[in-house]
Design an enzyme around this catalytic site. Structure first.
Site, PDB file in Angstrom:
ATOM      1  CG  ASP A 117      11.470  30.835  -6.858  1.00 17.71           C
ATOM      2  OD1 ASP A 117      12.514  31.379  -6.445  1.00 17.71           O
ATOM      3  OD2 ASP A 117      10.429  30.753  -6.179  1.00 17.71           O
ATOM      4  CG  HIS A 262       9.373  31.899 -11.749  1.00 19.75           C
ATOM      5  ND1 HIS A 262       8.633  33.018 -11.395  1.00 19.75           N
ATOM      6  CD2 HIS A 262       9.005  30.915 -10.889  1.00 19.75           C
ATOM      7  CE1 HIS A 262       7.852  32.711 -10.363  1.00 19.75           C
ATOM      8  NE2 HIS A 262       8.054  31.443 -10.038  1.00 19.75           N
TER       9      HIS A 262
END
Length: 294
Positions: A117, A262
């Site tokens: 992400d 992430h």
């Protein structure tokens, strides 16, 4: 010398011609009124919205008639209108189950989905891509629109390497605090940008923070995207340390897991280091990697 009859005839001809020039007939009056409206200054020439139409008998017509609908539409400035829902992705019909967040895959299969992400990021996205390429892993990247607009080359590289690209909103706001129209704007702008870069509309959306208020799910469905959550969260976004991230990943992992990591939003060197050890361990344990179907 003209006779009395000739004089009378000439006067009648002159009078008739005068009336014609003045436009006194019924068609002439209507023509003058219509021409005045058509030749008037354009309402948008000064930059303002068009003025509401004058009251007319048509306004009293039933609401279902065409004559009643036209004045109402022109009375509303375009800028203040509520945006209409964007059409779903072509051929994309979502079932009732597909409208719910997908948090894990089939638990009966030894598969795992790696999701990344908050990118793309000019430092960490290439490192993650290289790591995935090394092990032949296909992952899902949920991109923020602002970051994608700043690094379109990385978006193309992610897609070019065969990874799935999802929508992660334009600016990563708290969607619960936004009106529905703003949520739609966040999602639509991102989808339009990603489609423009890759040539393909994203079919998955992940809400910032994994928060799914009803209005967010509604907009997501209207735009033809499925919502995706996760089942394994090492909280790498908090930068707790490489060892902590790796331990959490291994402790929470199970067949069918969707793993959250992430590559943007901060210093992600710890995440890259943790994945460097975590991915080979999964492969040695017999796991296979997948991305949810587009």
């Amino acid at each position: 010398m003209l006779s009395h009859r000739q004089i009378t005839s000439r006067r009648l001809l002159l009078a008739t011609a005068g009336l014609s020039l003045l436009g006194i007939s019924g068609c002439g009056r209507t023509g003058v009124r219509d021409a005045g409206v058509a030749s008037g200054p354009s309402p948008t020439a000064s930059g303002g919205p068009p003025p509401p139409p004058p009251a007319s008998p048509a306004a009293a017509a039933p609401s279902g008639s065409a004559t009643a609908a036209a004045p109402a539409a022109s009375a509303t400035p375009a800028a203040s209108a509520t945006p209409a829902p964007a059409p779903p992705v072509a051929g994309r019909h979502l079932t009732e189950d597909e409208r719910k967040p997908l948090n894990e895959l089939d638990a009966g299969r030894k598969v795992v989905a790696i999701t990344i992400d908050d990118g793309p990021h000019p430092t960490y996205t290439p490192e993650v891509l290289a790591l995935l390429e090394k092990h032949g892993i296909r992952a899902t990247f949920f991109l923020i629109g602002e970051n994608a607009a700043e690094h379109p080359g990385l978006v193309k590289e992610i897609a070019g390497r065969g990874h799935l690209i999802g929508n992660h909103s334009w600016s990563h706001p708290n969607l619960r605090a936004l009106p529905e129209a703003n949520i739609r704007d966040e999602l639509t702008r991102t989808s339009d940008l990603l489609a423009g870069i890759t040539g393909k509309e994203p079919t998955w959306f992940r809400s910032p923070g994994g928060d799914w208020p009803a209005k967010t799910l509604k907009v997501c469905t209207e735009l033809g995207m499925r919502p995706m959550g996760w089942s394994v969260d090492p909280e790498d976004w908090a930068e707790p340390g490489t060892d902590v991230i790796a331990r959490r990943l291994m402790a929470e992992l199970r067949p069918g897991a969707i793993v959250l990591t992430h590559d943007g939003g901060g210093n992600r060197s710890q995440t890259v280091a943790a994945l460097t050890g975590f991915l080979p361990t999964l492969i040695d344990s017999g796991y296979r990697f997948t991305a949810p179907p587009a």
